[in-house]
Design an enzyme around this catalytic site. Structure first.
Site, PDB file in Angstrom:
ATOM      1  N   GLN A  47       6.184   0.815  -3.380  1.00 46.20           N
ATOM      2  CA  GLN A  47       6.318  -0.683  -3.261  1.00 46.20           C
ATOM      3  C   GLN A  47       5.244  -1.559  -3.477  1.00 46.20           C
ATOM      4  O   GLN A  47       5.466  -2.724  -3.886  1.00 46.20           O
ATOM      5  CB  GLN A  47       7.187  -0.931  -1.984  1.00 46.20           C
ATOM      6  CG  GLN A  47       8.558  -0.230  -1.946  1.00 46.20           C
ATOM      7  CD  GLN A  47       9.573  -0.538  -0.628  1.00 46.20           C
ATOM      8  OE1 GLN A  47       9.242   0.124   0.469  1.00 46.20           O
ATOM      9  NE2 GLN A  47      10.372  -1.487  -0.855  1.00 46.20           N
ATOM     10  N   ASP A  80       4.850   0.692 -11.513  1.00 48.29           N
ATOM     11  CA  ASP A  80       3.792   0.853 -12.047  1.00 48.29           C
ATOM     12  C   ASP A  80       2.265   0.112 -11.667  1.00 48.29           C
ATOM     13  O   ASP A  80       1.271   0.774 -11.280  1.00 48.29           O
ATOM     14  CB  ASP A  80       3.431   0.578 -13.380  1.00 48.29           C
ATOM     15  CG  ASP A  80       4.577   1.724 -14.252  1.00 48.29           C
ATOM     16  OD1 ASP A  80       5.136   2.724 -13.290  1.00 48.29           O
ATOM     17  OD2 ASP A  80       4.692   1.737 -15.566  1.00 48.29           O
ATOM     18  N   ARG A 105       1.819  -0.620   9.409  1.00 47.88           N
ATOM     19  CA  ARG A 105       2.405   0.506   9.193  1.00 47.88           C
ATOM     20  C   ARG A 105       2.383   0.599   7.717  1.00 47.88           C
ATOM     21  O   ARG A 105       3.146  -0.137   6.920  1.00 47.88           O
ATOM     22  CB  ARG A 105       3.797   0.440   9.546  1.00 47.88           C
ATOM     23  CG  ARG A 105       4.499   1.638   9.156  1.00 47.88           C
ATOM     24  CD  ARG A 105       6.240   1.749   9.681  1.00 47.88           C
ATOM     25  NE  ARG A 105       6.810   2.747   9.005  1.00 47.88           N
ATOM     26  CZ  ARG A 105       7.904   2.596   8.405  1.00 47.88           C
ATOM     27  NH1 ARG A 105       8.500   1.589   8.267  1.00 47.88           N
ATOM     28  NH2 ARG A 105       8.493   3.779   7.951  1.00 47.88           N
ATOM     29  N   HIS A 150       7.879   8.155   2.500  1.00 47.13           N
ATOM     30  CA  HIS A 150       8.549   6.993   2.402  1.00 47.13           C
ATOM     31  C   HIS A 150       9.198   6.937   0.759  1.00 47.13           C
ATOM     32  O   HIS A 150       8.956   6.141   0.098  1.00 47.13           O
ATOM     33  CB  HIS A 150       7.796   5.517   2.494  1.00 47.13           C
ATOM     34  CG  HIS A 150       8.687   4.528   2.829  1.00 47.13           C
ATOM     35  ND1 HIS A 150       8.629   3.694   4.069  1.00 47.13           N
ATOM     36  CD2 HIS A 150       9.649   3.748   2.201  1.00 47.13           C
ATOM     37  CE1 HIS A 150       9.287   2.591   3.957  1.00 47.13           C
ATOM     38  NE2 HIS A 150      10.034   2.696   2.773  1.00 47.13           N
ATOM     39  N   ASN A 337      14.160   1.212  12.371  1.00 49.04           N
ATOM     40  CA  ASN A 337      14.438   0.352  11.178  1.00 49.04           C
ATOM     41  C   ASN A 337      15.808  -0.325  11.429  1.00 49.04           C
ATOM     42  O   ASN A 337      16.831   0.031  11.368  1.00 49.04           O
ATOM     43  CB  ASN A 337      14.387   0.872   9.718  1.00 49.04           C
ATOM     44  CG  ASN A 337      12.974   1.125   9.265  1.00 49.04           C
ATOM     45  OD1 ASN A 337      11.951   1.083  10.259  1.00 49.04           O
ATOM     46  ND2 ASN A 337      12.867   1.684   8.127  1.00 49.04           N
ATOM     47  N   TYR A 339      17.922  -3.883  10.588  1.00 52.59           N
ATOM     48  CA  TYR A 339      18.357  -4.978   9.993  1.00 52.59           C
ATOM     49  C   TYR A 339      19.439  -5.969  10.192  1.00 52.59           C
ATOM     50  O   TYR A 339      19.407  -7.231  10.035  1.00 52.59           O
ATOM     51  CB  TYR A 339      18.065  -5.051   8.422  1.00 52.59           C
ATOM     52  CG  TYR A 339      16.850  -4.495   7.581  1.00 52.59           C
ATOM     53  CD1 TYR A 339      16.068  -5.362   7.439  1.00 52.59           C
ATOM     54  CD2 TYR A 339      16.355  -3.105   7.772  1.00 52.59           C
ATOM     55  CE1 TYR A 339      14.921  -5.122   6.773  1.00 52.59           C
ATOM     56  CE2 TYR A 339      14.938  -2.928   7.236  1.00 52.59           C
ATOM     57  CZ  TYR A 339      14.306  -3.826   6.813  1.00 52.59           C
ATOM     58  OH  TYR A 339      13.123  -3.569   6.250  1.00 52.59           O
ATOM     59  N   GLU A 407      10.681  -1.258  11.301  1.00 54.16           N
ATOM     60  CA  GLU A 407      10.849  -2.522  10.375  1.00 54.16           C
ATOM     61  C   GLU A 407      11.949  -3.297  10.720  1.00 54.16           C
ATOM     62  O   GLU A 407      12.918  -2.785  11.346  1.00 54.16           O
ATOM     63  CB  GLU A 407      11.394  -1.811   8.889  1.00 54.16           C
ATOM     64  CG  GLU A 407      10.489  -1.077   7.966  1.00 54.16           C
ATOM     65  CD  GLU A 407      11.119  -0.519   6.864  1.00 54.16           C
ATOM     66  OE1 GLU A 407      12.076  -1.056   6.110  1.00 54.16           O
ATOM     67  OE2 GLU A 407      10.680   0.524   6.145  1.00 54.16           O
TER      68      GLU A 407
HETATM   69  C1  NOJ Z   1      14.133  -0.175   4.419  1.00 57.85           C
HETATM   70  C2  NOJ Z   1      13.070   0.539   3.592  1.00 57.85           C
HETATM   71  O1  NOJ Z   1      12.358   1.347   4.476  1.00 57.85           O
HETATM   72  C3  NOJ Z   1      12.398  -0.360   2.933  1.00 57.85           C
HETATM   73  O2  NOJ Z   1      11.495   0.348   1.900  1.00 57.85           O
HETATM   74  C4  NOJ Z   1      13.067  -1.395   2.123  1.00 57.85           C
HETATM   75  O3  NOJ Z   1      12.222  -2.085   1.214  1.00 57.85           O
HETATM   76  C5  NOJ Z   1      13.704  -2.179   3.050  1.00 57.85           C
HETATM   77  N1  NOJ Z   1      14.528  -1.519   3.901  1.00 57.85           N
HETATM   78  C6  NOJ Z   1      14.397  -3.507   2.648  1.00 57.85           C
HETATM   79  O4  NOJ Z   1      15.473  -3.097   1.999  1.00 57.85           O
END
Ligand code: NOJ
Length: 514
Positions: A47, A80, A105, A150, A337, A339, A407
């Site tokens: 990413q 890229d 991280r 990842h 993680n 959200y 996360e």
């Molecule tokens: C979890 C993922 O691990 C991460 O790569 C992603 O960008 C985020 N969620 C947000 O979607």
């Protein structure tokens, strides 16, 4: 008599005013984060790094998919160049210092270290890149927390079957050993896999991520078994051969969004439990539960559905007793993680899914309340207390587990520095962190997603999660702090959350005292 009662009245008023004055003079006992609590931010190799074929790096499944099938990405972009952290790593560390982070991280790109995935050929410039990154962090006391995987699988490994190959656990262990050997003198926090559900369900059981295998019937479950075994092999390799010299810890990161019942009915409660088992239980139970193995109710559900669908055996594979023992207890911590939340119903709000698939097996309805604010990502709403609900649930299930939030974050559509929505989201999540600590949950750290804007998988660069904005048009990939960066910095500095705090200037500085 009247005089006496007047006197009592006056006294009462004086005492009450004194009490009130005291209340206002001494602010409420502030809730503080412990001094050893690790505040950090998180990213992932594909990413942010760019340098997709730089200095001997091999091709991975995201390189292959975005190059051969760009239409699957919303803005037809790819990683890229991304934020070019491959060349900008010193600036990344400078940003960590500006924020006053205790930890960072990030993930290692398997194909940058082993270009064809197998352990016969090590790409030294790739090793050097991570050495530089790690050393730069350590210079400033920033604790590296490293994810081995990842989502950027070497293409060669995918060509050999990827996670579905019976040899996958072996290949992953080989890779993990090389990484432990090369970086374990300095890295003390290891995460084997990031978000197994997204790897297995989205990559193999549907077409939401590379390698878009879309094997809806068996892909998720075959991958799940291989993944937890591969995790356990890497964990035991570390435990047996590296831990005594290197003294670190090794865990796994699982996405645990909150799935609670829509109503108080027993049916809805069971439906929520089934979805929790389908989405994260099939990875967490084998590792963290006392008995090991896949979660019971979901196993029964898939077995029953498979039989009705005419399969000669369950679409969900079994573990042998030896495999159960290998995997059970194979983690020093549970990386979460987190959200958002979704409310689950046994009967309402159901959608259509392919007949043999994870969601058809779960067979539940999903609903988000209209008053929950929405982000730029269709799956991410601001559901109050979702983090606290998830952590409390996990603690009740896995009593002694140590947790890190690996996360947590909020997306916006495109560029923009004034991110008040993100600030509200972070403040609320961090209040849940304090609630969790007060409730005695062993939570050791919190990593915000993300340090900087990056390639958001199938959404390309359309959804931004960064504390720092990245100008992807500029050749330097210029980074600029958002308002949320200043707020997070102050929370880390003061170890408290001041809901009124407004940053005095728009200039970032490095607090050398940190
Ligand atoms: C979890 C993922 O691990 C991460 O790569 C992603 O960008 C985020 N969620 C947000 O979607």
């Amino acid at each position: 008599m009247r005089q006496h009662s007047n006197c009592v009245g006056e006294m009462t008023i004086i005492v009450l005013s004194l009490l009130l004055a005291l209340c206002y003079a001494s602010p409420r006992q502030e809730r503080r984060f412990p001094d050893d609590f690790l505040f950090g931010a998180a990213t992932a190799s594909y990413q942010i790094e760019g340098g997709w074929n730089a200095d001997g790096k091999g091709e991975n499944i995201w390189d292959r998919m975005t190059h051969t099938n760009p239409d699957v990405i919303k803005d037809k972009s790819n990683g890229d160049k991304a934020a070019n952290s491959y060349n900008n790593y010193a600036r990344d560390v400078e940003m960590m210092r500006e924020l006053g982070l205790n930890a960072y991280r990030f993930s290692i790109s398997w194909a940058r270290i082993l270009p064809n995935g197998l352990a016969n050929q090590i790409n030294e410039p790739g090793v050097e890149f991570y050495n530089n990154y790690i050393n730069e962090m350590l210079k400033y006391n920033i604790t590296p927390m490293v994810t081995l995987y990842h989502w950027d699988l070497p293409q060669k490994i995918q060509d050999l079957g990827g996670f579905l190959s019976p040899l996958f656990p072996e290949w992953f262990e080989d890779y993990a050993r090389i990484v432990f050997q090369r970086f374990g003198d300095r890295v003390k926090h290891w995460i084997t896999f990031n978000e197994p559900c997204e790897i297995c369900f989205e990559g193999y059981g549907s077409s939401a991520k590379a390698p878009i295998l879309n094997a809806t019937d068996v892909g998720t479950y075959m991958c799940a078994k291989q993944l937890v075994i591969a995790h356990a092999r890497a964990y035991h390799a570390y435990d047996k051969d590296y831990r005594s010299d290197q003294g670190g810890v090794c865990g796994i990161t699982i996405s645990v969004n909150w799935y609670g019942p829509l109503t108080d009915s027993e049916e809805d409660k069971f439906a929520a439990e089934i979805l929790r088992q389908a989405k994260w239980g099939i990875y967490a139970e084998p590792i963290f539960s006392e008995q090991g193995g896949f979660p019971k109710e979901f196993v029964e559900r898939v077995a029953k559905n498979s039989e009705e669908q005419g399969y000669p055996r369950s679409r969900m594979p079994e573990f042998s007793p030896e495999e159960i023992e290998l995997v059970r207890g194979s983690a020093d911590f549970f990386g979460v993680n987190h959200y958002t939340a979704v409310l689950i119903s046994a009967t309402e709000h159901k959608h259509w899914f392919p007949v043999s698939s994870l969601y058809a097996d779960a067979d539940v309805g999903m609903y988000t309340l209209p008053e929950w604010a929405s982000s730029a990502s269709d799956w991410l709403t601001f559901a109050p207390n979702s983090l606290l609900n998830s952590l409390s649930h996990l603690r009740n299930k896995y009593k002694d587990a140590v947790f890190y939030i690996t996360e947590n974050g909020w997306s916006q559509a495109g560029a923009g520095l004034e991110d008040d929505d993100r600030i509200s989201y972070y403040r609320s999540a961090l209040n849940n962190v304090l609630d969790s600590l007060e409730a005695g949950i062993k939570l050791k750290g919190y990593m915000a997603w993300s340090l900087l804007d990056n390639f958001e998988w199938m959404q390309g660069y359309t959804e931004r999660f960064g504390l720092y904005e990245v100008d992807f048009e500029s050749s330097e990939k210029t980074r600029t702090p958002r308002k949320s960066a200043f707020i997070y910095k102050e929370i880390i500095r003061s170890r408290t959350i001041d809901p009124e705090y407004e940053p005095p200037t728009r200039t970032m500085w490095i607090d050398e005292g940190h």
